[in-house]
Structures are given as C-alpha cells and as structure tokens.
Enzyme design. Structure first.
Site: not given
Length: 407
Positions: A134, A216, A252
């Site tokens: 990311w 993460d 999300k």
C-alpha cells in the site's frame, strides 16, 4: 504583491484520488471505476450496512451521550471489542492483560501512532515493507521518524503469485530490531496471501532474527466473510508468543470510510509494561491530534458488543465478500472465454477487494483513454467496481488492450 508562499511548488497528485476525479468528470456512459478502494453494490453504489444504520440510530437516540471529549486513548468499550475481534474472545493474552487497544484515526492513524512510538520512544529506524505494498506504508513510517526503509520481495510477475523464496531471503538480511510491516489478510495491492505453512516460516525468521512484526489489518471479515479466518496470521503470531503491534481499520468491513475509526492493538509479554506504554502513547496522541472522534467508535462498539447486532454485521460482511468472489469468478471466466493472452487463474486465487491483474502501464493507459475504465497504473483493480452489467465489457477491453500492445 509578493507573498511568502510564492515559491511553493505543487505536490504530485495522489493517484487514486486523481483517478476518481477523472472518473467523476467522464461523461461516457460506458465508464467503469476500478480504482478507488471502497465497496460498491451490484448497482455501483456505496452501501450503508443496515446494522450500521441501526447502531447509528441507537447512538443518536441515547440521551445519556454527549459531545464531551473522549479520553486521549479513546473509548475503552470500543477498543476492547476491536482487540477481541482481532485476537479472539478467548485469547489468553487478553485474559492475562497482555493485550490492549487504542482508538485511532482509522488504520492509517494506527500505523502512524505505532510508528511514532517505535521511532521516538524506542529508537527504531529500520523498517521493511513488501514490494509492492500500500503506497502509504513508506510515507507514514518515514514521516514518523524512521529513516531506513527496505522492500522485501513479494510479487512474482511471472507466476502472478508470491515470490516466497525472495521474501524469506530478504527478511533474513534484516538487522535485529527492524520493524516488518505485514498485511494480516487480503494483501494490498496483490490480493495474494501467504499460506498457513508460509506464515509459520515467516514467523520462524522473524523470531530467529529478533525482528518486530507490525501487522496491518484493513480487511478482517471483509476478505473471506469470516473474521476468524482473516485473523489467522495475527493470532498465530500472538499465540506463539510474539510481541506485536497491529493496526485495524473499520472502513471496509463496516463501510465507515469517512468516520476514520481504527484501533492499534498492542501485545506485550508482561502486563506490567502497559502503564508505561499507554502513558507514552497518550503523549504522542496529545501532540498529534489530542483525542479521537466519538461517533464511529460508538457505532462499532455497539455492534461488536451486542450479540444480535454482531450477527447482523457477520451477515453483511458475508454478502460483501461473496459478491467480490462472484465477480472474480465471472471476470476470469470471461477473460478465458475470449482466449485473452496470458494466464488468469490468479484472479480467483487472490482474495479481498483488490486484484493485481498483471496489466502493464501501457495497457492501463489504453483502458483509461480509449475504454473509460479507470484503474491504477500498477494494474491493480478494485473488484467491487465490477458487476453483472459491466464485467463482459471490462474483459473485452482488457483483451483489446493486450492485443494492441503485443509486440
């Protein structure tokens, strides 16, 4: 009139947001947005989870609540529930008070707070991130005070899977104390996760080299529809006795993108160190943003702490993950039906919101400019942007773009 700001040059655009702007401005009826990392329904619309609506109403109607400041480290009822979701309700580390959570400004804020602590309190300077990862990982750690970032191999463009031998070789080169950023599940951007056996080998190297794992977790439950399955890697490391940090995001899996609701889970070997860690975290938060917002934390806390609402949430994440899995299947089938050059099984082997397609920058450029299909230059697509009305058009366009760039 001269200004002290006259010499400032514009910074580069953030690709995903710039791409979304182009999509919104595009008037072509065929346009498809495969860039922005947010869930979309079959109709291409954002989805407010029904259980979130219920929780929102309950929070608004609760006359006992007010708008006073939260504690600097956030709502304990929320952070404790988030930590238990990650580690398991029966986690021995929670029972032994070796684990606790800190409410943060979504997953990015958890990464930043953890990185600030490691750099400024513990003096860590070296960190490792997957190649690719990311885009914000490197920027967050460097901004927090880390000075020495290294990539470890991850994506193999030939097999369109994990370069596991390269990954292990690179981790073996890491110096003692280096911080290793690991994606808990649904690796962003590739969608390729290590197997359970591979996680064991990764843990072996981290233990042998005395490295520090920083997970993460942005997609727990959203990736497979099962929060327990998606938490395997983190729980394995914790059960094995590692001390870890893990950033959590509820953007999300709860659809709470703009509420910026996250958690930093801390696992230590001795609960006696909790007070010192929390006191230093308190100072870091105070210096950065003082304290977190309440609304998103109250929503997630209410859902996770209510058996009835929690089950409704589980049903919702199953709906979202199932639709993504279905779109993967349809896209792969159509690409193969068209006899698109290359292999496409990686589309269904990957997991989560994103797929690393293997498309080149030249092919991406054609898709954007000629076919009005918006995706990142890396070839990463958001599977949620596909639906039963557009997947055939996308597949045909990918076929055409590949044919147009054949040498």
């Amino acid at each position: 009139m001269a200004s002290i700001f006259d010499g400032i040059e514009k910074g580069p655009p953030i690709e995903v947001f710039a791409l979304n702007k182009l999509f919104l401005e595009d008037t072509d009826s065929r346009k498809v947005n495969l860039g922005v990392g947010a869930y979309r329904t079959e109709e291409g619309k954002p989805w407010v989870l029904p259980v979130v609506k219920k929780a929102e109403k309950a929070v608004v109607d609760d006359d006992s609540l007010n708008h006073e400041y939260l504690p600097v480290l956030g709502l304990d009822t929320y952070a404790s529930a988030a930590t238990a979701l990650l580690l398991g309700e029966d986690s021995i580390q929670i029972k032994n008070k070796n684990a606790f959570g800190i409410q943060t400004l979504s997953g990015t804020g958890a990464l930043r707070l953890g990185a600030e602590f490691l750099a400024r309190v513990m003096g860590r300077r070296v960190f490792y991130y997957s190649e690719p990862t990311w885009e914000n990982h490197q920027k967050v750690f460097l901004s927090a005070g880390f000075t020495d970032g290294h990539a470890y191999r991850y994506w193999d463009p030939t097999t369109r899977g994990i370069d596991f031998d390269g990954l292990i070789a690179d981790l073996k080169k890491a110096p003692e104390g280096a911080v290793i950023i690991l994606h808990a599940c649904a690796h962003n951007p590739t969608g390729c996760d290590p197997t359970k056996e591979q996680w064991v080998k990764i843990a072996d190297i981290i233990e042998e080299k005395k490295l520090f794992p920083f997970f993460d977790s942005a997609y727990q439950g959203f990736a497979s529809g099962d929060p327990v399955h998606d938490a395997f890697a983190v729980r394995y490391f914790v059960e094995r006795g590692f001390e870890i940090f893990c950033s959590q995001s509820f953007a999300k899996n709860f659809g709470l993108y703009n509420e910026r609701i996250g958690n930093l889970t801390v696992v230590q070997k001795n609960p006696a160190t909790s007070a010192a860690i929390q006191s230093r975290m308190t100072l870091l938060v105070r210096f950065m943003y003082s304290n977190p917002p309440a609304f998103g934390g109250r929503i997630v806390g209410k859902v996770l702490n209510s058996p009835e609402l929690r089950q409704e949430w589980m049903d919702s994440i199953k709906i979202m993950s199932s639709r993504i899995i279905k779109m993967r299947k349809l896209l792969r089938e159509e690409l193969e039906n068209l006899k698109t050059p290359g292999t496409w099984e990686h589309i269904t082997q990957q997991i989560g919101m994103f797929s690393y397609t293997g498309l080149t920058e030249a092919q991406v450029k054609i898709l954007i400019e000629k076919y009005h299909i918006y995706l990142l230059a890396s070839g990463r697509i958001n599977m949620c942007g596909l639906n039963e009305k557009n997947y055939k058009y996308v597949a045909q366009s990918i076929y055409d773009a590949i044919q147009a760039t054949k040498v």
